[in-house]
Design a protein around this motif. Structure first.
Motif, PDB file in Angstrom:
ATOM      1  N   VAL A  88      78.023 106.419 -33.279  1.00 30.14           N
ATOM      2  CA  VAL A  88      77.127 106.771 -32.176  1.00 30.14           C
ATOM      3  C   VAL A  88      77.791 106.356 -30.864  1.00 30.14           C
ATOM      4  CG1 VAL A  88      74.883 106.354 -31.097  1.00 30.14           C
ATOM      5  CG2 VAL A  88      75.055 106.595 -33.594  1.00 30.14           C
ATOM      6  N   THR A  89      78.124 107.370 -30.043  1.00 29.79           N
ATOM      7  CA  THR A  89      78.759 107.139 -28.746  1.00 29.79           C
ATOM      8  C   THR A  89      77.754 107.469 -27.648  1.00 29.79           C
ATOM      9  OG1 THR A  89      80.871 107.795 -29.696  1.00 29.79           O
ATOM     10  CG2 THR A  89      80.703 107.801 -27.288  1.00 29.79           C
ATOM     11  N   VAL A  90      77.549 106.541 -26.706  1.00 32.45           N
ATOM     12  CA  VAL A  90      76.590 106.754 -25.619  1.00 32.45           C
ATOM     13  C   VAL A  90      77.351 106.941 -24.309  1.00 32.45           C
ATOM     14  CG1 VAL A  90      74.661 105.767 -24.320  1.00 32.45           C
ATOM     15  CG2 VAL A  90      74.817 105.411 -26.802  1.00 32.45           C
ATOM     16  N   VAL A  91      76.995 107.987 -23.560  1.00 33.45           N
ATOM     17  CA  VAL A  91      77.668 108.307 -22.296  1.00 33.45           C
ATOM     18  C   VAL A  91      76.644 108.315 -21.173  1.00 33.45           C
ATOM     19  CG1 VAL A  91      78.974 110.062 -21.016  1.00 33.45           C
ATOM     20  CG2 VAL A  91      79.388 109.751 -23.473  1.00 33.45           C
ATOM     21  N   THR A  92      76.961 107.681 -20.035  1.00 33.61           N
ATOM     22  CA  THR A  92      76.103 107.787 -18.865  1.00 33.61           C
ATOM     23  C   THR A  92      76.954 108.041 -17.629  1.00 33.61           C
ATOM     24  OG1 THR A  92      74.218 106.865 -17.659  1.00 33.61           O
ATOM     25  CG2 THR A  92      76.020 105.350 -18.168  1.00 33.61           C
ATOM     26  N   MET A  93      76.447 108.834 -16.706  1.00 39.13           N
ATOM     27  CA  MET A  93      77.082 109.040 -15.405  1.00 39.13           C
ATOM     28  C   MET A  93      76.183 108.397 -14.369  1.00 39.13           C
ATOM     29  SD  MET A  93      77.950 112.520 -13.303  1.00 39.13           S
ATOM     30  CE  MET A  93      76.445 112.607 -12.334  1.00 39.13           C
ATOM     31  N   GLY A  94      76.770 107.492 -13.559  1.00 40.19           N
ATOM     32  CA  GLY A  94      75.942 106.828 -12.558  1.00 40.19           C
ATOM     33  C   GLY A  94      76.731 105.812 -11.769  1.00 40.19           C
ATOM     34  N   LEU A 142      74.051  99.170 -26.613  1.00 44.24           N
ATOM     35  CA  LEU A 142      74.779  98.315 -27.564  1.00 44.24           C
ATOM     36  C   LEU A 142      73.815  97.331 -28.233  1.00 44.24           C
ATOM     37  CD1 LEU A 142      77.980  97.550 -25.421  1.00 44.24           C
ATOM     38  CD2 LEU A 142      77.896  98.925 -27.513  1.00 44.24           C
ATOM     39  N   TYR A 143      72.825  96.845 -27.481  1.00 43.00           N
ATOM     40  CA  TYR A 143      71.847  95.901 -28.039  1.00 43.00           C
ATOM     41  C   TYR A 143      71.035  96.550 -29.167  1.00 43.00           C
ATOM     42  CZ  TYR A 143      72.432  93.359 -23.541  1.00 43.00           C
ATOM     43  OH  TYR A 143      72.929  92.721 -22.427  1.00 43.00           O
ATOM     44  N   ARG A 144      71.015  97.912 -29.195  1.00 42.02           N
ATOM     45  CA  ARG A 144      70.218  98.599 -30.216  1.00 42.02           C
ATOM     46  C   ARG A 144      71.076  99.147 -31.360  1.00 42.02           C
ATOM     47  NH1 ARG A 144      67.496  98.761 -25.578  1.00 42.02           N
ATOM     48  NH2 ARG A 144      65.203  98.644 -25.677  1.00 42.02           N
ATOM     49  N   GLY A 145      72.437  99.047 -31.174  1.00 39.95           N
ATOM     50  CA  GLY A 145      73.267  99.462 -32.308  1.00 39.95           C
ATOM     51  C   GLY A 145      74.253 100.579 -32.034  1.00 39.95           C
ATOM     52  N   ALA A 146      74.431 100.974 -30.748  1.00 42.47           N
ATOM     53  CA  ALA A 146      75.448 101.989 -30.444  1.00 42.47           C
ATOM     54  C   ALA A 146      76.831 101.414 -30.776  1.00 42.47           C
ATOM     55  CB  ALA A 146      75.382 102.365 -28.962  1.00 42.47           C
ATOM     56  N   ASP A 147      77.772 102.294 -31.166  1.00 40.97           N
ATOM     57  CA  ASP A 147      79.118 101.842 -31.549  1.00 40.97           C
ATOM     58  C   ASP A 147      80.101 101.880 -30.391  1.00 40.97           C
ATOM     59  OD1 ASP A 147      78.616 101.724 -34.507  1.00 40.97           O
ATOM     60  OD2 ASP A 147      78.129 103.845 -34.118  1.00 40.97           O
ATOM     61  N   GLU A 148      79.905 102.841 -29.492  1.00 40.25           N
ATOM     62  CA  GLU A 148      80.884 103.088 -28.426  1.00 40.25           C
ATOM     63  C   GLU A 148      80.112 103.502 -27.177  1.00 40.25           C
ATOM     64  OE1 GLU A 148      84.937 105.850 -28.221  1.00 40.25           O
ATOM     65  OE2 GLU A 148      83.188 106.615 -29.297  1.00 40.25           O
ATOM     66  N   VAL A 149      80.512 103.015 -25.987  1.00 42.07           N
ATOM     67  CA  VAL A 149      79.790 103.402 -24.768  1.00 42.07           C
ATOM     68  C   VAL A 149      80.773 103.755 -23.663  1.00 42.07           C
ATOM     69  CG1 VAL A 149      77.684 102.090 -25.289  1.00 42.07           C
ATOM     70  CG2 VAL A 149      79.565 100.956 -24.087  1.00 42.07           C
ATOM     71  N   ILE A 150      80.450 104.802 -22.905  1.00 43.30           N
ATOM     72  CA  ILE A 150      81.321 105.323 -21.858  1.00 43.30           C
ATOM     73  C   ILE A 150      80.555 105.396 -20.536  1.00 43.30           C
ATOM     74  CG2 ILE A 150      82.815 107.248 -21.169  1.00 43.30           C
ATOM     75  CD1 ILE A 150      83.709 106.332 -23.905  1.00 43.30           C
ATOM     76  N   LEU A 151      81.117 104.801 -19.478  1.00 43.66           N
ATOM     77  CA  LEU A 151      80.499 104.853 -18.151  1.00 43.66           C
ATOM     78  C   LEU A 151      81.314 105.780 -17.252  1.00 43.66           C
ATOM     79  CD1 LEU A 151      78.541 103.803 -15.926  1.00 43.66           C
ATOM     80  CD2 LEU A 151      80.157 101.915 -15.551  1.00 43.66           C
ATOM     81  N   LEU A 152      80.673 106.864 -16.796  1.00 42.18           N
ATOM     82  CA  LEU A 152      81.320 107.762 -15.822  1.00 42.18           C
ATOM     83  C   LEU A 152      80.864 107.292 -14.451  1.00 42.18           C
ATOM     84  CD1 LEU A 152      80.583 111.253 -17.481  1.00 42.18           C
ATOM     85  CD2 LEU A 152      82.427 109.619 -17.991  1.00 42.18           C
ATOM     86  N   THR A 153      81.741 106.647 -13.700  1.00 42.89           N
ATOM     87  CA  THR A 153      81.343 106.176 -12.384  1.00 42.89           C
ATOM     88  C   THR A 153      82.459 106.403 -11.380  1.00 42.89           C
ATOM     89  OG1 THR A 153      80.162 104.414 -11.228  1.00 42.89           O
ATOM     90  CG2 THR A 153      82.040 103.761 -12.618  1.00 42.89           C
ATOM     91  N   ASP A 154      82.108 106.913 -10.208  1.00 46.80           N
ATOM     92  CA  ASP A 154      83.101 107.310  -9.209  1.00 46.80           C
ATOM     93  C   ASP A 154      82.328 107.866  -8.021  1.00 46.80           C
ATOM     94  OD1 ASP A 154      86.173 109.287  -9.496  1.00 46.80           O
ATOM     95  OD2 ASP A 154      85.058 108.674  -7.710  1.00 46.80           O
ATOM     96  N   LYS A 155      82.752 107.554  -6.808  1.00 45.27           N
ATOM     97  CA  LYS A 155      82.052 108.098  -5.634  1.00 45.27           C
ATOM     98  C   LYS A 155      81.999 109.626  -5.711  1.00 45.27           C
ATOM     99  CE  LYS A 155      82.107 104.510  -2.113  1.00 45.27           C
ATOM    100  NZ  LYS A 155      82.003 103.503  -3.170  1.00 45.27           N
ATOM    101  N   ALA A 156      83.006 110.198  -6.372  1.00 46.01           N
ATOM    102  CA  ALA A 156      83.085 111.668  -6.476  1.00 46.01           C
ATOM    103  C   ALA A 156      81.883 112.249  -7.216  1.00 46.01           C
ATOM    104  CB  ALA A 156      84.378 112.052  -7.198  1.00 46.01           C
ATOM    105  N   PHE A 157      81.212 111.442  -8.057  1.00 43.26           N
ATOM    106  CA  PHE A 157      80.069 111.961  -8.827  1.00 43.26           C
ATOM    107  C   PHE A 157      78.754 111.861  -8.043  1.00 43.26           C
ATOM    108  CE2 PHE A 157      82.890 112.333 -12.153  1.00 43.26           C
ATOM    109  CZ  PHE A 157      83.234 111.177 -12.842  1.00 43.26           C
ATOM    110  N   ALA A 158      78.759 111.120  -6.933  1.00 41.78           N
ATOM    111  CA  ALA A 158      77.498 110.812  -6.231  1.00 41.78           C
ATOM    112  C   ALA A 158      76.798 112.056  -5.687  1.00 41.78           C
ATOM    113  CB  ALA A 158      77.782 109.843  -5.098  1.00 41.78           C
TER     114      ALA A 158
END
Ligand SMILES: Cc1cc2nc3c(=O)[nH]c(=O)nc-3n(C[C@H](O)[C@H](O)[C@H](O)COP(=O)(O)OP(=O)(O)OC[C@H]3O[C@@H](n4cnc5c(N)ncnc54)[C@H](O)[C@@H]3O)c2cc1C
Length: 308
Positions: free
Chosen positions: A61-67, A79-95
């Motif tokens: 289970v991979t969790v992705v968020t943009m923010g 992760l506290y609930r059991g996700a295996d992998e997490v990805i954060l998409l963060t960059d002023k370009a996404f704002a």
């Protein structure tokens, strides 16, 4: 046997139950600092569905968020609930991204992960409320989609049937509809689907305060118990070793994104203004709690084209 890959898209949202005067900035974007941030409710239901499929079928289970960088908090909670992998998409370009620009960035993240068998997301976010990102992301990935899913009836992993298959029931006006699709597929999950599990104390202790680290090149060997890069942090319910996850951070360069299709630049939609609408009670009158009283009320509502 290839492991089932499930990607869950989650959003950190301003707690719209507490909208204040300075909720919006001059440029029509949300003033996130003015509002407490919460895990989008239906995304917790989407994560819960993914974790239940993981127990039934064995899945990553991979969790992705943009923010903004602070969105790392919804990844910690995943992760506290059991996700295996997490990805954060963060960059002023996404704002300031509207749903078109948001779904573009999210689809690039799924592609960078090498695609997957199932994308799960919430039906809608409580701030933009458009319910557009799920369907748009499916479109960009070329995946079939089933929206407003209140129950996943069956999932057949690709190992068992070519491409695999999913059958799901969705809530529609006046009832339910059951649809089937081959995999990969994207589902949007409603709040009716389940009761999300609480955080596990053991996982909170393991991941409390974990920080994001930029890893522009996708390398998941740290999740393979056989690899030297992995750090086994516990044994899972299935007795198998669980590798310590990282919060992988990607910017628009890591996604090899077209800068013009991101953020405010890539957004044809502009939010002009938001305001909190408080319905003022104008008049009230008692309705007799008997057949005649209810019949008279229904008649009136039909007369006023509120019913029928
Ligand atoms: C009041 C308001 C009105 C808006 N109106 C519009 C509009 O009409 N058109 C428009 O294009 N934009 C609009 N926006 C901007 C829009 O909120 C953002 O583009 C937002 O990132 C995605 O749209 P949404 O909040 O409606 O999400 P939805 O489409 O409702 O989200 C559905 C699901 O997609 C996933 N998802 C959404 N955003 C993310 C994310 N950042 N990271 C990971 N997963 C995510 C989640 O699983 C979520 O449950 C509006 C914003 C506000 C605050």
């Amino acid at each position: 046997m290839p492991q089932l890959r499930i990607v869950v898209l989650v959003k950190q949202v301003p707690d719209t139950a507490n909208v204040t005067g300075d909720a919006m900035k001059e440029d029509g974007t949300v003033n996130r600092a003015a509002l407490p941030a919460v895990f989008n409710p239906e995304d917790l239901n989407a994560l819960e569905e993914a974790l239940r499929l993981k127990v039934r079928h064995g899945a990553r289970v991979t969790v992705v968020t943009m923010g903004p960088p602070a969105a790392v908090q919804v990844l910690r909670e995943s992760l506290y609930r059991g996700a295996d992998e997490v990805i954060l998409l963060t960059d002023k370009a996404f704002a300031g991204a509207d749903t078109l620009a948001t779904s573009y960035a999210l689809s690039l993240a799924v592609r960078k992960l090498g695609g997957c068998d199932l994308v799960l997301c919430g039906r809608q976010a409580i701030d933009g409320d458009t319910a557009q990102v799920g369907p748009q992301t499916a479109e960009k990935l070329g995946y079939p989609q089933i929206t407003c899913v209140s129950r996943i009836d069956e999932l057949v992993a690709p190992a068992d049937v070519a491409h695999g298959a999913v059958t799901a029931t969705r809530s529609i006006e006046g009832g339910f509809e059951t649809l089937a699709s081959s995999l990969p597929c994207l589902l949007t999950i409603t709040g009716e689907a389940n009761e999300p599990r609480p955080a596990s104390v053991k996982l909170v202790m393991t991941y409390k305060g974990i920080a994001a680290e930029a890893m522009p090149d996708y390398d998941d060997t740290y999740l393979d118990p056989e690899s030297d890069a992995a750090e086994v942090c516990m044994l899972g319910r299935d007795g198998k070793p669980v590798c310590r996850a990282k919060v992988v951070q990607w910017d628009h360069l890591a996604l090899e994104a077209d800068r013009e299709a991101l953020g405010l630049r890539g957004s044809p939609t502009r939010v002009k203004e938001i305001e909190s609408v408080v319905l003022a009670q104008s008049e009230a009158r008692m309705v007799e709690a008997d057949e005649a009283g209810v019949a008279a009320l229904v008649h009136e509502l039909i007369e006023e084209h509120i019913l029928g």
